[in-house]
Each structure stands twice: as C-alpha cells, then as structure tokens.
Design a protein around this motif. Structure first.
Motif, PDB file in Angstrom:
ATOM      1  N   UNK A 217     -22.566 -45.156  -4.161  1.00 45.43           N
ATOM      2  CA  UNK A 217     -22.110 -45.620  -2.849  1.00 45.43           C
ATOM      3  C   UNK A 217     -23.133 -46.593  -2.291  1.00 45.43           C
ATOM      4  N   UNK A 218     -22.655 -47.746  -1.833  1.00 47.66           N
ATOM      5  CA  UNK A 218     -23.538 -48.733  -1.211  1.00 47.66           C
ATOM      6  C   UNK A 218     -23.210 -48.954   0.259  1.00 47.66           C
ATOM      7  N   UNK A 219     -21.980 -48.660   0.673  1.00 46.56           N
ATOM      8  CA  UNK A 219     -21.588 -48.823   2.072  1.00 46.56           C
ATOM      9  C   UNK A 219     -20.381 -47.939   2.340  1.00 46.56           C
ATOM     10  N   UNK A 220     -19.972 -47.879   3.603  1.00 46.29           N
ATOM     11  CA  UNK A 220     -18.794 -47.094   3.968  1.00 46.29           C
ATOM     12  C   UNK A 220     -17.536 -47.611   3.284  1.00 46.29           C
ATOM     13  N   UNK A 221     -17.518 -48.891   2.901  1.00 51.30           N
ATOM     14  CA  UNK A 221     -16.344 -49.452   2.243  1.00 51.30           C
ATOM     15  C   UNK A 221     -16.069 -48.822   0.890  1.00 51.30           C
ATOM     16  N   UNK A 222     -17.069 -48.153   0.324  1.00 55.09           N
ATOM     17  CA  UNK A 222     -16.887 -47.526  -0.990  1.00 55.09           C
ATOM     18  C   UNK A 222     -16.123 -46.207  -0.907  1.00 55.09           C
ATOM     19  N   UNK A 223     -15.895 -45.707   0.301  1.00 46.89           N
ATOM     20  CA  UNK A 223     -15.086 -44.512   0.487  1.00 46.89           C
ATOM     21  C   UNK A 223     -13.639 -44.927   0.722  1.00 46.89           C
ATOM     22  N   UNK A 224     -12.751 -44.507  -0.174  1.00 44.80           N
ATOM     23  CA  UNK A 224     -11.330 -44.839  -0.057  1.00 44.80           C
ATOM     24  C   UNK A 224     -10.543 -43.656   0.510  1.00 44.80           C
ATOM     25  N   UNK A 225     -11.151 -42.938   1.439  1.00 45.01           N
ATOM     26  CA  UNK A 225     -10.526 -41.755   2.012  1.00 45.01           C
ATOM     27  C   UNK A 225      -9.265 -42.117   2.782  1.00 45.01           C
ATOM     28  N   UNK A 226      -8.394 -41.128   2.933  1.00 45.40           N
ATOM     29  CA  UNK A 226      -7.167 -41.309   3.716  1.00 45.40           C
ATOM     30  C   UNK A 226      -7.469 -41.673   5.165  1.00 45.40           C
ATOM     31  N   UNK A 227      -8.504 -41.069   5.718  1.00 42.22           N
ATOM     32  CA  UNK A 227      -9.025 -41.441   7.030  1.00 42.22           C
ATOM     33  C   UNK A 227     -10.537 -41.526   6.901  1.00 42.22           C
ATOM     34  N   UNK A 228     -11.110 -42.597   7.409  1.00 43.09           N
ATOM     35  CA  UNK A 228     -12.558 -42.716   7.321  1.00 43.09           C
ATOM     36  C   UNK A 228     -13.116 -43.257   8.643  1.00 43.09           C
ATOM     37  N   UNK A 229     -14.369 -42.921   8.944  1.00 42.18           N
ATOM     38  CA  UNK A 229     -14.988 -43.505  10.144  1.00 42.18           C
ATOM     39  C   UNK A 229     -15.368 -44.955   9.904  1.00 42.18           C
ATOM     40  N   UNK A 230     -15.302 -45.759  10.956  1.00 39.04           N
ATOM     41  CA  UNK A 230     -15.773 -47.144  10.924  1.00 39.04           C
ATOM     42  C   UNK A 230     -16.817 -47.284  12.022  1.00 39.04           C
ATOM     43  N   UNK A 231     -18.055 -46.951  11.718  1.00 43.86           N
ATOM     44  CA  UNK A 231     -19.077 -46.873  12.770  1.00 43.86           C
ATOM     45  C   UNK A 231     -19.319 -48.206  13.473  1.00 43.86           C
ATOM     46  N   UNK A 232     -19.191 -49.326  12.753  1.00 40.69           N
ATOM     47  CA  UNK A 232     -19.443 -50.613  13.391  1.00 40.69           C
ATOM     48  C   UNK A 232     -18.402 -50.950  14.455  1.00 40.69           C
ATOM     49  N   UNK A 233     -17.206 -50.378  14.338  1.00 41.63           N
ATOM     50  CA  UNK A 233     -16.157 -50.592  15.331  1.00 41.63           C
ATOM     51  C   UNK A 233     -16.086 -49.469  16.368  1.00 41.63           C
ATOM     52  N   UNK A 234     -16.694 -48.331  16.056  1.00 40.10           N
ATOM     53  CA  UNK A 234     -16.539 -47.175  16.931  1.00 40.10           C
ATOM     54  C   UNK A 234     -15.155 -46.562  16.830  1.00 40.10           C
ATOM     55  N   UNK A 235     -14.615 -46.514  15.600  1.00 44.26           N
ATOM     56  CA  UNK A 235     -13.251 -46.019  15.389  1.00 44.26           C
ATOM     57  C   UNK A 235     -13.201 -45.081  14.194  1.00 44.26           C
TER      58      UNK A 235
END
Length: 371
Positions: A217-235
């Motif tokens: 894993x290098x970033x949150x984009x590497x998680x292909x979860x059904x729902x995932x957090x997007x910390x940079x957006x606050x969502x």
C-alpha cells in the motif's frame, strides 16, 4: 507516505462522480476519444471536473460540493450537457451503464498517466478488465472518528445501493444473469471488499502504517473497498454503485444515501459490530446476482426476506429525514421503481429482447443519457 489528516467538512454534504462510456456511432463499440473530448471540454472554459479513467473510451465527471438533491441534479445536468455537446462535435456517443455490453477488454488501451501505467504494470490484464463504469458518492463528515463509524453503519446497506443502481447485465456480448456484473471485476482486485472494523482515526493510522510497512500500500487509493474514507476531502466514499442510465437516477441515489446518513447519524439505531459482517458477502452477492429479488439476511435477527422488502422498509424509516433534506420526491421515485421492479438492468434486457442487437441497446443507452 503518511496517512493524511482528516479534513473536517460540513456533515451531509455530497459529491457525486460518474464514470461514462464513450462509443462510436456506427457500431457503438467503445472508442478511444477520451483525449479529444477532454480537449474540447477545456476549450469551453468551464470549471467542470471531467477527467480520464484507466482506459481510453472512459471519462469521469464529478460535481463540486452539493448540499441537496436539487444541487446534485443541477450540477450533473450542466456537465452532462457540456459533455454531450462536445461528443456531438466528435460524432461519438456518451452513455451510462455499469459495463459496456459487448466491448472486449483485450482491445482497450491504457490511458497514459504515471498512475495508470503503474496499475497496468502491477495488475496486468486486470487493469484493462477494469473498463467498467461506476457511481461514487462522497458524504461530508465533521471529523474522522464520525466518518469511520458512518462507514460501518452504511456498510449494512451495500446491497441496497447495488440493487438500486444495477445496470450491468451484459459483459463481452453475453447476458451474465447478473443485475450488476460490474462488481465481479472489482472483486478480482486485492484489497477490495469491506474495510476493517476500526472506529478511531488514530487506530486507522496504525493500520495504515502497518499496511505501508508491508510494501503493498502506498496511498489510500490502493484500497478498493466498497466504502472508504477520503481524508483529504473530509468524506467517506460509497463506491459500489453502477453508473445509472440517467442523471435523474444518479441524483436520486445520492439523495437516498444522504437521507440514510441523516437517519443513521441522528437516530443511531445501533452501533457497528464485527458480527454485522457475517452475512456481508452473501448479501452483496445476492444483490449483484438477483437485484431487488435477491435474499437479504438481517445480521442482527437473522431474518430472511427479499431485498425489495428490505429497501422499502428502509425508505419508510428514513422518510422524515428525506423530507427534512427535500429529498422525499427523489426517494419516492426510487420507491416506485422498487415496487414495479423497473431497474436499469431490467430495462437493458427489455431493449435487447426487442431489438436482438446489443449495438442497438447501446444506441438506446446514449439516447436515454441525452434525455
């Protein structure tokens, strides 16, 4: 890369992303016109968020921050009109739908960006098989811990989101028997499926660091979860929906998710627990395979009933919240669709039964998208 801090955002705000198909107008196969379309859109001088996806013949359009169903629809409609106008100049069609009915993944070309090239190198042929089209809905959260709790509360409604949006019955010229065959391609990727049950951002940071340490894993984009957090957006980002066949449907699904979020946040009918995930994969499969007629198993009381009954019950529970958000008409339209079993996947099959031609089905999808 360290896990970025979670940016606070206004609760219940929305952002919607739609991945779209670009097709030629002689046999309605996917066409490598992404670069040309983006060039024409740029010349319009509008502040529209339209960008390439992993293979040529795809684009993604996205709203800005929205506060209501009407806001989502207005923004999507404006971008839709701009894309259609530019596509007309290129003599290509644009449509929704979770899969293209008869394209062959081996004929696709990776769009040339460093990230897409890296994904192609890592995943091989799976990268081209990722020529699928989804709707993603971002929901604003006040803080990181609330976001993680909401993620797990909404995970119980993954089958609802799948069934309501299902629009991918055909793959490579075949009727798959699924209402949403698109998600079968997503399941092939490592780190797909559900997120681990972690409810504090500090603990999630420890998990992220551990995954980083493994080198996979290098970033949150590497998680292909059904729902995932997007910390940079606050969502949090709900990612399981097929792209609907119309802007109207996409906005209604966003309104449903917003109303459901308000219900879960204000009423807190229960707290997340690991046993809620015992039937997660089963319920998800049932929604993909059978749509509204799939079996839904309640993880709390083990009751079995049809997914249509479960969705209608959910719509009843969230109705006061839909009214407060001025999303009640959108939710009522979804209710009518469930009651009449008239989803997008069924519509596509009906068009094929009438025409006996998948090319004509795609042609009708383009006409429906324009409308």
């Amino acid at each position: 890369m360290k896990l970025p801090p979670f940016s606070s955002s206004r609760p219940l705000t929305l952002g919607v992303e739609l991945e779209l198909q670009l097709v030629n107008t002689y046999d309605y196969d996917l066409v490598d016109s992404t670069t040309d379309l983006l060039r024409l859109l740029k010349k319009k001088g509008k502040d529209w968020d339209v960008k390439p996806e992993i293979t040529q013949g795809m684009v993604e359009m996205a709203t800005g921050i929205c506060v209501s169903h009407a806001d989502v629809f207005e923004q999507l409609d404006e971008i839709r009109q701009g894309i259609v106008e530019c596509a007309d100049r290129l003599d290509i069609g644009v449509c929704g739908g979770g899969t293209h009915a008869f394209q062959h993944w081996s004929e696709r070309r990776i769009y040339d960006t460093p990230r897409f090239d890296q994904l192609s190198s890592l995943y091989g042929y799976l990268a081209k098989q990722f020529t699928i089209f989804g709707q993603h809905v971002h929901v604003g959260c006040d803080n990181a811990d609330e976001a993680l709790t909401l993620l797990h509360l909404l995970s119980g409604f993954i089958p609802h989101f799948i069934a309501l949006s299902a629009s991918s019955p055909f793959v490579q010229g075949n009727d798959t028997g699924f209402h949403s065959a698109r998600l079968n391609s997503v399941f092939s990727f490592p780190l797909s499926g559900r997120a681990p049950l972690i409810e504090t951002w500090d603990s999630f940071g420890e998990y992220f660091d551990s995954m980083m340490a493994t080198g996979i894993v290098k970033s949150m984009k590497d998680f292909y979860w059904d729902i995932r957090p997007k910390p940079e957006y606050g969502t949090i980002e709900v990612r399981v929906m097929d792209t609907p066949l119309t802007i109207e449907k996409a906005a209604r699904i966003a309104a449903f998710i917003q109303s459901l979020t308000r219900y879960l946040t204000l009423e807190r009918p229960y707290s997340p627990r690991e046993t809620d995930y015992l039937v997660y994969t089963f319920n998800r499969f049932q929604a993909c395979r059978f749509g509204y007629e799939g079996v839904y198993v309640n993880p709390r009381n083990h009751e079995h009933r049809s997914l249509s009954e479960e969705i209608l019950d959910t719509l009843n529970k969230i109705e006061p919240h839909a009214i407060a958000l001025k999303a009640d008409e959108a939710c009522a339209a979804l209710r009518r669709e469930v009651l009449t079993a008239s989803g997008d996947a069924g519509w596509l099959r009906q068009q094929h039964a009438k025409t006996q031609s998948l090319a004509e089905v795609v042609q009708k999808q383009c006409a429906r998208w324009r409308a």
